[in-house]
Scaffold this active site. Sequence first.
Site, PDB file in Angstrom:
ATOM      1  N   GLY A 122       0.818  -1.216   0.000  1.00  0.00           N
ATOM      2  CA  GLY A 122       0.000   0.000   0.000  1.00  0.00           C
ATOM      3  C   GLY A 122       0.847   1.259   0.000  1.00  0.00           C
ATOM      4  O   GLY A 122       1.236   1.767   1.070  1.00  0.00           O
ATOM      5  N   THR A 124       0.736   3.799  -3.266  1.00  0.00           N
ATOM      6  CA  THR A 124       0.162   4.817  -4.151  1.00  0.00           C
ATOM      7  C   THR A 124      -1.153   5.379  -3.604  1.00  0.00           C
ATOM      8  O   THR A 124      -1.980   4.641  -3.063  1.00  0.00           O
ATOM      9  CB  THR A 124      -0.071   4.225  -5.553  1.00  0.00           C
ATOM     10  N   THR A 130       2.836   8.981  -8.417  1.00  0.00           N
ATOM     11  CA  THR A 130       4.228   8.573  -8.220  1.00  0.00           C
ATOM     12  C   THR A 130       5.017   9.558  -7.356  1.00  0.00           C
ATOM     13  O   THR A 130       6.195   9.331  -7.083  1.00  0.00           O
ATOM     14  CB  THR A 130       4.942   8.416  -9.589  1.00  0.00           C
ATOM     15  N   GLU A 244      11.217  -4.736  -7.077  1.00  0.00           N
ATOM     16  CA  GLU A 244      10.019  -4.789  -7.903  1.00  0.00           C
ATOM     17  C   GLU A 244      10.334  -4.486  -9.362  1.00  0.00           C
ATOM     18  O   GLU A 244       9.882  -5.192 -10.270  1.00  0.00           O
ATOM     19  CB  GLU A 244       8.993  -3.781  -7.374  1.00  0.00           C
TER      20      GLU A 244
END
Length: 386
Positions: A122, A124, A130, A244
Amino acid sequence: MSVREHDLREIRDAVAKLCATFPMEYWRGTDRERRYPSEFVRALTEAGWLSCLIPEEYGGAGLPLAAAAAILEEIQRSGANGAACHAQMYTMGTVLRHCSEAQKKKYLPKIAKGELRLQAFGVTEPSAGTDTSSIRTTATKKGGHYVVNGQKVWTSRAEHSDLMLLLARTAPREEVQKKTDGLSVFIVEMKAALGRGLTIRPIRTMINHATTEIFIDNLEVPAENLVGEEGKGFRYVLDGMNAERILIGAECVGDARWFIGKATAYANERKVFGRAIGQNQGVQFPIARAYMATEAAALMVERAAALYDAGKPCGPESNMAKQLAAEASWQAGDMCLQTHGGFGFAEEYDVERKFRETRLYQIAPISTNLVLCYLAEHVLHLPRSY
């Protein structure tokens, strides 16, 4: 722990064998129904692939990120959709480097066994996008817990996760020296939180991504669930974000290789005007260009993963890996659709599904424009553009 190339080949072969038990009809069905592929995720968990990054002392395989990248690439290369489970790998970048020993002992063995899923990140928010330092979700300490209020968006797999890493502001932005200070990471136990301050609302999208919007209203999170030091969370999240981007890059390489294989086979089989369409340079050249772009992107993913595993700075390489691989997969997807002509739009060929799925990575987990801005400012030392 280093992984030799022949070890990666064994991993790839084993993952490909597992993926082969889930035929394309399975993925068409989950896509059509927007259904979470629980059976596939369960199979990956039971085979130990989703716990590959968890150290052996906590029940995992203790493999490096390069192995996780190979696993996800192979999943995508098989025609499957690893987005259903990739977060359990990249969140380890934050968990393994910054969680306390007590937190690791509490959660990691259960994650490794498949008793818990850590699939939600969690970060964004609707008003920040961004610009992570501008998030408005707050966490205020009161006694032995934090009271959290705010909203998250594009929090994928929240409905299918037992745990969530949550980024919240614990000090007002105007009171910190750097705008990235004052952010903290928490482990949220989802089942305990649902209905007690946490609400999840699914967002239906053009792909089967199980993404959601999360509303947080006076949610109490135990102080012991704070990851690392209060106010240092932005740095912790970056470790997860670099992982990621590398892993998403690997997935994109897998997508691209699926598209290239699919297009090559079709170009050899499809005959028009009495000969295979693959004999035409107008068909050959786009396939060859996609192949070159894919191989170049794969090298950058490999380099970024090697730096990450060595504990070295890898921000530029992680961003470039994601960018180049996302561009390669989109190029390959467009080429594959064009090669198939009208049949590329038919569900039974699977091209249109993969075409939609790989398009996401031009935008997530970071916009390609932001990658360019980052490289321009932090690598090329050009003036900040935003």
